[in-house]
Scaffold this motif. Sequence first.
Motif, PDB file in Angstrom:
ATOM      1  N   GLY A  29      12.555  -6.139  -1.686  1.00 35.46           N
ATOM      2  CA  GLY A  29      11.802  -6.255  -2.926  1.00 35.46           C
ATOM      3  C   GLY A  29      10.546  -6.065  -2.977  1.00 35.46           C
ATOM      4  N   ALA A  30       9.781  -5.166  -3.717  1.00 35.22           N
ATOM      5  CA  ALA A  30       8.446  -4.843  -3.653  1.00 35.22           C
ATOM      6  C   ALA A  30       7.612  -4.788  -5.174  1.00 35.22           C
ATOM      7  N   ALA A  31       8.895  -4.319  -6.150  1.00 35.65           N
ATOM      8  CA  ALA A  31       8.370  -3.909  -7.277  1.00 35.65           C
ATOM      9  C   ALA A  31       8.876  -5.017  -8.538  1.00 35.65           C
ATOM     10  N   PRO A  32       8.141  -5.292  -9.513  1.00 33.48           N
ATOM     11  CA  PRO A  32       8.588  -6.037 -10.557  1.00 33.48           C
ATOM     12  C   PRO A  32       9.583  -5.620 -11.443  1.00 33.48           C
ATOM     13  N   THR A  33       9.694  -4.396 -11.325  1.00 32.19           N
ATOM     14  CA  THR A  33      10.839  -3.538 -12.374  1.00 32.19           C
ATOM     15  C   THR A  33      11.371  -2.814 -11.288  1.00 32.19           C
ATOM     16  N   PRO A  34      12.665  -2.475 -11.862  1.00 32.39           N
ATOM     17  CA  PRO A  34      13.549  -1.205 -10.934  1.00 32.39           C
ATOM     18  C   PRO A  34      13.133  -0.013 -11.084  1.00 32.39           C
ATOM     19  N   GLY A  35      13.353   0.700 -10.137  1.00 36.05           N
ATOM     20  CA  GLY A  35      13.113   2.046 -10.284  1.00 36.05           C
ATOM     21  C   GLY A  35      11.768   2.550 -10.395  1.00 36.05           C
ATOM     22  N   THR A  36      10.672   1.658  -9.684  1.00 37.11           N
ATOM     23  CA  THR A  36       9.523   2.287  -9.769  1.00 37.11           C
ATOM     24  C   THR A  36       9.091   1.960  -8.370  1.00 37.11           C
ATOM     25  N   PHE A  37       7.722   2.782  -7.852  1.00 38.95           N
ATOM     26  CA  PHE A  37       7.088   2.539  -6.753  1.00 38.95           C
ATOM     27  C   PHE A  37       5.880   1.619  -6.914  1.00 38.95           C
ATOM     28  N   ASP A  38       6.364   0.414  -7.257  1.00 38.92           N
ATOM     29  CA  ASP A  38       5.194  -0.574  -7.712  1.00 38.92           C
ATOM     30  C   ASP A  38       5.427  -1.502  -6.300  1.00 38.92           C
ATOM     31  N   GLY A  39       4.202  -2.011  -5.787  1.00 40.09           N
ATOM     32  CA  GLY A  39       4.055  -2.739  -4.649  1.00 40.09           C
ATOM     33  C   GLY A  39       3.187  -4.232  -5.058  1.00 40.09           C
ATOM     34  N   ASN A  60       0.710  -1.166   0.005  1.00 43.83           N
ATOM     35  CA  ASN A  60      -0.153  -0.009   0.014  1.00 43.83           C
ATOM     36  C   ASN A  60       0.737   1.260   0.007  1.00 43.83           C
ATOM     37  N   ALA A  61       2.138   1.145   0.637  1.00 42.33           N
ATOM     38  CA  ALA A  61       2.912   2.393   0.466  1.00 42.33           C
ATOM     39  C   ALA A  61       4.176   1.838  -0.001  1.00 42.33           C
ATOM     40  N   PRO A  62       4.545   1.801  -1.085  1.00 44.99           N
ATOM     41  CA  PRO A  62       5.714   1.052  -1.576  1.00 44.99           C
ATOM     42  C   PRO A  62       7.052   2.022  -1.447  1.00 44.99           C
ATOM     43  N   ASN A  63       6.640   3.434  -1.574  1.00 48.71           N
ATOM     44  CA  ASN A  63       7.819   4.470  -1.083  1.00 48.71           C
ATOM     45  C   ASN A  63       8.142   4.586  -0.011  1.00 48.71           C
ATOM     46  N   ASP A  64       7.431   3.871   1.197  1.00 50.68           N
ATOM     47  CA  ASP A  64       7.786   4.290   2.497  1.00 50.68           C
ATOM     48  C   ASP A  64       8.806   3.353   3.245  1.00 50.68           C
ATOM     49  N   PRO A  65       9.883   3.701   3.541  1.00 49.65           N
ATOM     50  CA  PRO A  65      10.890   2.991   4.155  1.00 49.65           C
ATOM     51  C   PRO A  65      10.452   2.483   5.450  1.00 49.65           C
ATOM     52  N   ALA A  66       9.620   3.369   6.206  1.00 52.40           N
ATOM     53  CA  ALA A  66       9.070   2.857   7.608  1.00 52.40           C
ATOM     54  C   ALA A  66       8.458   1.585   7.602  1.00 52.40           C
ATOM     55  N   ALA A  67       7.463   1.414   6.337  1.00 53.29           N
ATOM     56  CA  ALA A  67       6.658   0.077   6.283  1.00 53.29           C
ATOM     57  C   ALA A  67       7.403  -1.121   5.984  1.00 53.29           C
ATOM     58  N   ARG A  68       8.569  -0.945   5.410  1.00 51.45           N
ATOM     59  CA  ARG A  68       9.802  -1.919   5.134  1.00 51.45           C
ATOM     60  C   ARG A  68      10.370  -2.155   6.342  1.00 51.45           C
TER      61      ARG A  68
END
Length: 462
Positions: free
Chosen positions: A352-362, A131-139
């Motif tokens: 790892g959350a995105a199927p492609t590098p450099g994207t905010f894809d979860g 839900n928040a792929p750009n949030d380091p805290a979630a990771r």
Amino acid sequence: MSSSFGSLNTALTGLYANRRGLDVSGQNIANANTQGYSRQRVNMQSVVGGSSAAMYARSDGLGDGVEVTSVQRLRNEFLEERGRTEHASSSYLTNQAAIYNSIEDVFGEPGDTALQAQFHDMWGGWADVANAPNDPAARSALLQQSATVVDGLHNAYGSLASHWKDLRGEAAAFSAEVNQTATAIADLNKSIVLAKASGATVNELEDQRDLHVMHLAEMVGATASKRPNGAMDVFVGGANLVSEFNTRTVEVNGAARLEDQAGDPVQLTWKDNGTTATSGGRMGAMIDALSTVIPGMATKLDDVAKKLADTVNAVHTTAYGLDGVGGRPFFSGDSASTIAVALDMDKPEQVGAAPTPGTFDGSVADLLSRTGERTDGPDKAYQNMIADLGVASQTSGRRADIQSNIALQIDSAREAEAGVNLDEEMTNLLTFQRGYEAASRVLTTIDSMLDQLINRTGLVGR
């Protein structure tokens, strides 16, 4: 024909016999609460008169009093053997149920802090990353939740290994107790045989021996049989543990750690030839737990850990982290004791959350968040393991309760045969008391008659 002086002996035998009856009743009353004591009974028979008379002698047909032929120990051997069998089964099932209960305590399911809840929190952490792929805290939270699952697996396996080691030590201590008890039985056998040969009563010695044999039945499932000379042989798994005055020694051999159990299973063996001693009772439950139950649970827990690592890694290696790097495994290790989070706990961007590098894809994180719903996933494997444990524990507990009731019924039957009834003993006391008083009166009467005959006959006319 019996003489007047012979009548004195007849009355005297009555005194002796009734006094012996009073002694035995007193012994029964004194030991009414003594564990393992068997009530005793005086057996009397009339003394046949004239049995050794001369060829032409005549007998008036009267006997020569009474004699105590034996002091009988009132114990039913069939019920004793049945009692040993039922107590051995009860001890086995009771200890098996206790072992299953202790394993259930290791996992503590269901519970808010148990492993199943930790799995749920970890999959929720993957959902937060999705839900928040750009949030380091979630990771970072996900890494901590995953580390908690890893710790839970480590702790569960460590508790199983600790319980296994404690049980291993307890089994070794019990084997030493078995050997000591066998030696005590052999010593009692010798005392009983010698005492019987000299005509002595051995009832109390046999009571002590029966207590030891019952203890062996509960500890190791022993059975027993008596010899004509009064000695008792004791068997474990059909092989002699005690043979009259001789004993054999048992010992626990095999792995010293749970990890080594598969290649060197724990067994109870005969020290003289190293063959397996098939045990029952408490030690039988212990050996089964050491060789089968606990290793089986550890193997299932390893399978859960391996399935967790393989399932997550298969998906995570296809994903890319915030640092643009992909192909990383999320977990390392393939067992409950070795599994670990393979990523750096201080670098949440490696998740790892995105199927492609450099994207905010979860989307990959979203896929992993639904792992708990998979029928072939680690959650299902863990749930099946806990369900099997619960069924085995419940079944064992029910069987233990049923067997305990059976053993109590047999004990009641044994107590009816061998137990002391104080009301009955008080009646016996009165009976022997009256018999003693009556024999004393007969003795006094004959004494008075003889005094008349000896001291007063022939005085007429003086």
